[in-house]
Every structure is written in C-alpha cells, then in structure tokens.
Motif scaffolding. Structure first.
Motif, PDB file in Angstrom:
ATOM      1  N   ALA A  19       0.829  -1.208   0.000  1.00 23.83           N
ATOM      2  CA  ALA A  19       0.000   0.000   0.000  1.00 23.83           C
ATOM      3  C   ALA A  19       0.865   1.261   0.000  1.00 23.83           C
ATOM      4  N   LEU A  20       1.964   1.215   0.790  1.00 28.04           N
ATOM      5  CA  LEU A  20       2.866   2.369   0.834  1.00 28.04           C
ATOM      6  C   LEU A  20       3.512   2.612  -0.521  1.00 28.04           C
ATOM      7  N   LEU A  21       3.974   1.535  -1.152  1.00 26.99           N
ATOM      8  CA  LEU A  21       4.597   1.686  -2.468  1.00 26.99           C
ATOM      9  C   LEU A  21       3.596   2.207  -3.500  1.00 26.99           C
ATOM     10  N   ALA A  22       2.358   1.714  -3.418  1.00 22.81           N
ATOM     11  CA  ALA A  22       1.333   2.172  -4.360  1.00 22.81           C
ATOM     12  C   ALA A  22       1.028   3.653  -4.154  1.00 22.81           C
ATOM     13  N   ARG A  23       0.988   4.077  -2.877  1.00 18.06           N
ATOM     14  CA  ARG A  23       0.717   5.490  -2.597  1.00 18.06           C
ATOM     15  C   ARG A  23       1.851   6.373  -3.105  1.00 18.06           C
ATOM     16  N   ARG A  24       3.087   5.935  -2.861  1.00 14.98           N
ATOM     17  CA  ARG A  24       4.235   6.715  -3.342  1.00 14.98           C
ATOM     18  C   ARG A  24       4.250   6.764  -4.874  1.00 14.98           C
ATOM     19  N   ARG A  25       3.864   5.666  -5.513  1.00 12.66           N
ATOM     20  CA  ARG A  25       3.822   5.640  -6.972  1.00 12.66           C
ATOM     21  C   ARG A  25       2.780   6.632  -7.490  1.00 12.66           C
ATOM     22  N   HIS A  26       1.632   6.654  -6.819  1.00 13.05           N
ATOM     23  CA  HIS A  26       0.563   7.578  -7.219  1.00 13.05           C
ATOM     24  C   HIS A  26       1.004   9.030  -7.031  1.00 13.05           C
ATOM     25  N   GLU A  27       1.646   9.317  -5.893  1.00  9.89           N
ATOM     26  CA  GLU A  27       2.131  10.683  -5.645  1.00  9.89           C
ATOM     27  C   GLU A  27       3.186  11.085  -6.668  1.00  9.89           C
ATOM     28  N   ARG A  28       4.052  10.132  -7.024  1.00 14.84           N
ATOM     29  CA  ARG A  28       5.090  10.408  -8.001  1.00 14.84           C
ATOM     30  C   ARG A  28       4.478  10.734  -9.362  1.00 14.84           C
ATOM     31  N   GLU A  29       3.490   9.965  -9.758  1.00 13.60           N
ATOM     32  CA  GLU A  29       2.834  10.206 -11.045  1.00 13.60           C
ATOM     33  C   GLU A  29       2.132  11.562 -11.058  1.00 13.60           C
ATOM     34  N   GLU A  30       1.511  11.911  -9.923  1.00 12.53           N
ATOM     35  CA  GLU A  30       0.853  13.218  -9.848  1.00 12.53           C
ATOM     36  C   GLU A  30       1.870  14.352  -9.951  1.00 12.53           C
ATOM     37  N   GLN A  31       3.015  14.206  -9.273  1.00  3.75           N
ATOM     38  CA  GLN A  31       4.058  15.225  -9.347  1.00  3.75           C
ATOM     39  C   GLN A  31       4.582  15.386 -10.764  1.00  3.75           C
ATOM     40  N   GLN A  32       4.816  14.267 -11.434  1.00  8.43           N
ATOM     41  CA  GLN A  32       5.281  14.332 -12.810  1.00  8.43           C
ATOM     42  C   GLN A  32       4.235  14.994 -13.703  1.00  8.43           C
ATOM     43  N   GLN A  33       2.974  14.720 -13.427  1.00  7.45           N
ATOM     44  CA  GLN A  33       1.907  15.333 -14.210  1.00  7.45           C
ATOM     45  C   GLN A  33       1.882  16.845 -14.013  1.00  7.45           C
ATOM     46  N   ARG A  34       2.104  17.301 -12.764  1.00  2.00           N
ATOM     47  CA  ARG A  34       2.132  18.745 -12.502  1.00  2.00           C
ATOM     48  C   ARG A  34       3.304  19.417 -13.215  1.00  2.00           C
ATOM     49  N   VAL A  35       4.451  18.739 -13.225  1.00  4.80           N
ATOM     50  CA  VAL A  35       5.620  19.301 -13.915  1.00  4.80           C
ATOM     51  C   VAL A  35       5.341  19.428 -15.407  1.00  4.80           C
ATOM     52  N   ARG A  36       4.723  18.389 -15.986  1.00  2.05           N
ATOM     53  CA  ARG A  36       4.395  18.448 -17.417  1.00  2.05           C
ATOM     54  C   ARG A  36       3.369  19.536 -17.697  1.00  2.05           C
ATOM     55  N   ALA A  37       2.369  19.651 -16.809  1.00  4.65           N
ATOM     56  CA  ALA A  37       1.333  20.663 -17.008  1.00  4.65           C
ATOM     57  C   ALA A  37       1.919  22.067 -16.936  1.00  4.65           C
ATOM     58  N   ARG A  38       2.857  22.290 -16.012  1.00  4.20           N
ATOM     59  CA  ARG A  38       3.496  23.609 -15.909  1.00  4.20           C
ATOM     60  C   ARG A  38       4.273  23.928 -17.178  1.00  4.20           C
ATOM     61  N   ALA A  39       5.012  22.930 -17.675  1.00  7.59           N
ATOM     62  CA  ALA A  39       5.786  23.142 -18.900  1.00  7.59           C
ATOM     63  C   ALA A  39       4.861  23.458 -20.074  1.00  7.59           C
ATOM     64  N   GLU A  40       3.725  22.761 -20.151  1.00  9.77           N
ATOM     65  CA  GLU A  40       2.765  23.020 -21.228  1.00  9.77           C
ATOM     66  C   GLU A  40       2.178  24.422 -21.104  1.00  9.77           C
ATOM     67  N   LEU A  41       1.889  24.836 -19.865  1.00 10.07           N
ATOM     68  CA  LEU A  41       1.337  26.177 -19.649  1.00 10.07           C
ATOM     69  C   LEU A  41       2.337  27.242 -20.086  1.00 10.07           C
ATOM     70  N   LEU A  42       3.597  27.113 -19.660  1.00  8.63           N
ATOM     71  CA  LEU A  42       4.611  28.109 -20.006  1.00  8.63           C
ATOM     72  C   LEU A  42       4.922  28.104 -21.504  1.00  8.63           C
ATOM     73  N   ALA A  43       4.686  26.971 -22.162  1.00  6.52           N
ATOM     74  CA  ALA A  43       4.963  26.894 -23.596  1.00  6.52           C
ATOM     75  C   ALA A  43       4.027  27.787 -24.406  1.00  6.52           C
ATOM     76  N   HIS A  44       2.938  28.247 -23.813  1.00  2.00           N
ATOM     77  CA  HIS A  44       2.010  29.134 -24.519  1.00  2.00           C
ATOM     78  C   HIS A  44       2.552  30.553 -24.624  1.00  2.00           C
ATOM     79  N   ALA A  45       3.608  30.867 -23.898  1.00  6.01           N
ATOM     80  CA  ALA A  45       4.154  32.229 -23.926  1.00  6.01           C
ATOM     81  C   ALA A  45       4.795  32.514 -25.272  1.00  6.01           C
ATOM     82  N   GLY A  46       4.389  33.630 -25.871  1.00  6.02           N
ATOM     83  CA  GLY A  46       4.984  34.019 -27.144  1.00  6.02           C
ATOM     84  C   GLY A  46       5.993  35.134 -27.010  1.00  6.02           C
TER      85      GLY A  46
END
Length: 208
Positions: free
Chosen positions: A98-125
């Motif tokens: 359960a601990l490993l699954a929770r850490r995996r889920h948190e890791r995936e969410e963090q990676q998703q936030r990093v990707r989302a931030r990069a996508e947001l900043l990519a809109h800057a012209g």
C-alpha cells in the motif's frame, strides 16, 4: 605689501567665496538613507533577475530534474524490495504494498504537474507573457504552485512594481493576449486563473 598684490589677493578670496556659495559641498548622506537606497537597488536587481526568461527557464528545468530524480529513486526502491522478497519466495506485506502504491501515485501526480506547468509556459509568445504565466503558475496547484487567489491588480504590483506606464502596459498587453488565446481567464472580479492544459486536471479554484 604692494597695493596691487593686496588687491589681487582680495579678488582671489572673493572668487573662492563666490564659488563656495554657488557650488556648496554635497552633504554627507544619512547612513540609514544610504542603506535604504542600497536595499531598494538590490530589490530592483533581484526582481529583474527573477523576471529574466532565462532564470525562469532554469527554474522549470530544476523542477523537472527533481521530479525525475525522485521517480528514479522510488522505482529503484520498489525494485529492491520486490527482488529481495522474490528471492525468499515472499510477497510484500499489505502495508508495504500500500505504501509503495501510494508513493507511486504521488510520483505520477508530481510528474503530471511538472508536465502541465511546462505546457502552460509553452504558450508564452513573448518574455512578458512568460513572466505573467510564471506568476500565474505559482498560484496554480495543477501546475505545481500554491492554491492562492491571484488578482489582476496583484499581477501588476508583482510585475510592474515601480508603477511605470510602459511596464504596466506591457503586463496588460501580455495578460490580455493570453486571455484572448484562452490560456488565461479573468473573472468579473479580477481573479486571474490558468485554463487547464490537456495534461492537467483542474483544481478547486479559490473563491472569486
């Protein structure tokens, strides 16, 4: 002393006095005022450095590197635990799994936030649009920021702290350009929010 020499000396004295009255020596600045002036200068330099597109880009890269390093460390830990249990013919206890699954889920969410931030900043012209998006991302949880209400007036204060017409117009232009492209949204009450990217999951927004 000859009268003409005395007259010359008197004229020289009068000239020096006149210069002194016309060009008084500068007064020594108050130490507190000098320190305050240095502090203001340092803050202005710091603000310009933080607003630099290059600095902002480096900040994004640091976040991505941290997320990648954390992901590799967790994956390595999971592999070590699984291998050790497998050699003994055991499966991980439920709480470990359960601990490993929770850490995996948190890791995936963090990676998703990093990707989302990069996508947001990519809109800057433009550099000004990137400054605006960087500030908005810092107030956007799904882009790795803190859940805070960011108002239009606060953006102006942050990005044009001196209140100059040229600096404020640059922020206005950048913000409304992003709003027209539906990268940002501005509520009737002046709250500025980012429109979720394809990667992002919209958060519960603060009160408007």
């Amino acid at each position: 002393m000859a009268p003409e020499n005395k007259t010359i000396r008197t004229l020289g004295t009068l000239i020096r006095v006149g210069r002194a009255l016309r060009d008084p020596e500068p007064t020594t600045p108050d130490p507190a005022a000098r320190v305050a002036g240095l502090g203001d200068a340092a803050r202005r330099l710091g603000s310009r450095a933080l607003d630099s597109a290059r600095v902002q880009e480096l900040g994004t890269q640091v976040q991505e590197l941290r997320a990648s390093a954390a992901a590799r460390a967790d994956q390595r830990l999971e592999a070590l635990i699984s291998d050790a249990r497998a050699r003994r013919g055991q499966t991980p206890p439920d709480e470990v799994a359960a601990l490993l699954a929770r850490r995996r889920h948190e890791r995936e969410e963090q990676q998703q936030r990093v990707r989302a931030r990069a996508e947001l900043l990519a809109h800057a012209g433009t550099p000004d649009e990137r400054r605006v998006l960087t500030r908005v991302a810092a107030a956007t949880p799904w882009a790795g920021g803190e859940a805070t209400t960011l108002r239009y007036t606060q953006l102006l204060d942050d990005l044009a702290p001196q209140g100059g017409a040229v600096a404020e117009m640059a922020v206005h232009r950048a913000l409304w350009g992003l709003a027209e492209r539906r990268v940002l949204a501005v509520s009737p009450h002046g709250v500025v929010t980012a429109v979720p990217t394809l990667t992002a999951q919209p958060d519960a927004l603060p009160g408007r």
